[in-house]
Design an enzyme around this catalytic site. Sequence first.
Site, PDB file in Angstrom:
ATOM      1  N   GLY A   1       0.718  -1.026   0.182  1.00  0.00           N
ATOM      2  CA  GLY A   1       0.170   0.431   0.087  1.00  0.00           C
ATOM      3  C   GLY A   1       1.195   1.310   0.172  1.00  0.00           C
ATOM      4  O   GLY A   1       2.213   1.297  -0.281  1.00  0.00           O
TER       5      GLY A   1
ATOM      6  N   ARG B   1       3.778   6.122   1.743  1.00  0.00           N
ATOM      7  CA  ARG B   1       4.409   6.895   2.286  1.00  0.00           C
ATOM      8  C   ARG B   1       4.079   8.125   1.526  1.00  0.00           C
ATOM      9  O   ARG B   1       4.178   8.738   1.003  1.00  0.00           O
ATOM     10  CB  ARG B   1       6.164   7.607   2.259  1.00  0.00           C
TER      11      ARG B   1
ATOM     12  N   LYS C   1       4.125  12.565  -2.018  1.00  0.00           N
ATOM     13  CA  LYS C   1       5.357  11.334  -1.825  1.00  0.00           C
ATOM     14  C   LYS C   1       6.020  11.972  -0.944  1.00  0.00           C
ATOM     15  O   LYS C   1       7.188  12.864  -0.738  1.00  0.00           O
ATOM     16  CB  LYS C   1       6.203  11.073  -2.738  1.00  0.00           C
TER      17      LYS C   1
ATOM     18  N   ASP D   1       8.753   5.393   8.507  1.00  0.00           N
ATOM     19  CA  ASP D   1       8.122   6.961   8.543  1.00  0.00           C
ATOM     20  C   ASP D   1       7.833   7.414   8.458  1.00  0.00           C
ATOM     21  O   ASP D   1       6.610   8.745   8.115  1.00  0.00           O
ATOM     22  CB  ASP D   1       9.460   7.231   9.074  1.00  0.00           C
ATOM     23  N   GLY D   2       7.225   7.074   6.641  1.00  0.00           N
ATOM     24  CA  GLY D   2       6.382   7.930   6.144  1.00  0.00           C
ATOM     25  C   GLY D   2       6.610   8.510   5.163  1.00  0.00           C
ATOM     26  O   GLY D   2       5.960   9.362   4.339  1.00  0.00           O
TER      27      GLY D   2
ATOM     28  N   ASP E   1       4.130  -4.269  -7.575  1.00  0.00           N
ATOM     29  CA  ASP E   1       3.333  -2.918  -7.226  1.00  0.00           C
ATOM     30  C   ASP E   1       4.210  -1.989  -8.113  1.00  0.00           C
ATOM     31  O   ASP E   1       3.844  -0.468  -7.293  1.00  0.00           O
ATOM     32  CB  ASP E   1       3.663  -3.092  -5.133  1.00  0.00           C
TER      33      ASP E   1
END
Length: 501
Positions: A107, A110, A129, A141-142, A268
Amino acid sequence: MTSATATPLDRTTDTPHAPDTAPLNWRHSFAELGPAFYTELQPAPLPAPYWVGRSQAMARELGLGEAWMESADALAMLTGNQLAPGSRPLASVYSGHQFGVWAGQLGDGRAILLGELQTPQGPQEIQLKGAGRTPYSRMGDGRAVLRSSIREFLCSEAMHGLGIPSTRALCITGSDAAVRREEIETAAVVTRVAPSFIRFGHFEHFSYSEQPVQLKALADHVIDRFYPACREASQPYAALLQAVSERTAHLMAAWQAVGFCHGVMNTDNMSILGLTIDYGPFQFLDAFDPGHVCNHSDAEGRYAYNRQPNMGYWNLFCLGQALLPLMDSQEQALAALESYKTVFPAALAARMRAKLGLPEEQPQDLALVENTFKLLAANRVDYTIFWRHLCSFTPQSGHEAVRDLFFDRESFNAWALQYSERLTHVDSGLRADLMLKNNPRFVLRNHLGEEAIRAAKLKDFSGVNTLLSVLQTPFDEHEAHERLAGFPPDWASSIEISCSS
């Protein structure tokens, strides 16, 4: 999977006028698929953001004015510090195969989709992003760091300049907020743009998790918005698979012709629209090495340059498996994939003929292309420089500018004779024009990106902006920036790019 809204969001559609631009006219067609597809959440703010780079060309295509792109509101919105009125931020869920192994649920770990803007070019999704952690961050941590953000920003626009289908990049914003990778770095946010960010992995997610209703809804969404001709087919989902296979085949041909290595062709990271997506450990070839592996995380060389076409087909096979519940038989899916095997070689051959300046196909062309690749590999010739120098080749000249790139002069002379014979009945002016439009003078070599990154870490963003201006028109001469078209320095071979990049 989480689908609850994290925080109530402003979904107003009456957006006040921003300076020098029309109101941002948001739509949310992906969100209309339903909460099984995403989690709504707000971006996480960064302290004291600043501009690193902006693509005014992309801004114009989106209908955004220069004044707005320089405003404090734009900086805040495109960092994630301020919610864009009318936007509906969300992170989507997908799954995928990573390095050939089923990885399960993944998914947007980030990336946060703000929605889609209605633009003169049609609907375009806007995604941040590096805008913070999501339910799909998987212990991450995104965040995105400055170095990788600069690479993605520049390469997105460079690929567009080369005429290769790609997601685009509107801007980068930076912050001195610390982010831990192999070392402590600073944070950045890239604003990415595409008609859709749907990946093969989105289909895999709903197929493997046995959610046929959602799988069909996703396929119908993609067909209705992007492949409407498939709706007229007797089996629309097989037609979709064939259409995606053919777009992917053309994309692989474009990559191979320009010498581009993606580095992490997981399912992905494959776009359902046949776009180049997710710029991580990419590289444009310097010395031509068919087995070159640009990703130092790829220990087995799965995504080496010469394996990319086969990996494209492998990924399409995974997509076909995901779509099987919507088809009548496995044979139907295999038949839909079959076109890849003819479209890719034909597309690559057409691109290579253009690079050689051959406007019309002849039976001997395939052998000439194969011999060209063999000669370049045997001599480890700089790929981009060879093709650009070849633009000035004529059968009557001494070919010194091209010959000097080879240490095996006899092999080159034999090849030059074969090429000269092929050019006998080709108009020289037409050939030169064709070659100059298909052999770029500039590509985003690793060392050029590294130089811009090093300067940017010291808050000097001039290198980023210079590269952007050159790479957006890579076939032009740009005489003031001749250095950027030169051979890579010795230290370039020591640059290591991994999945964390």
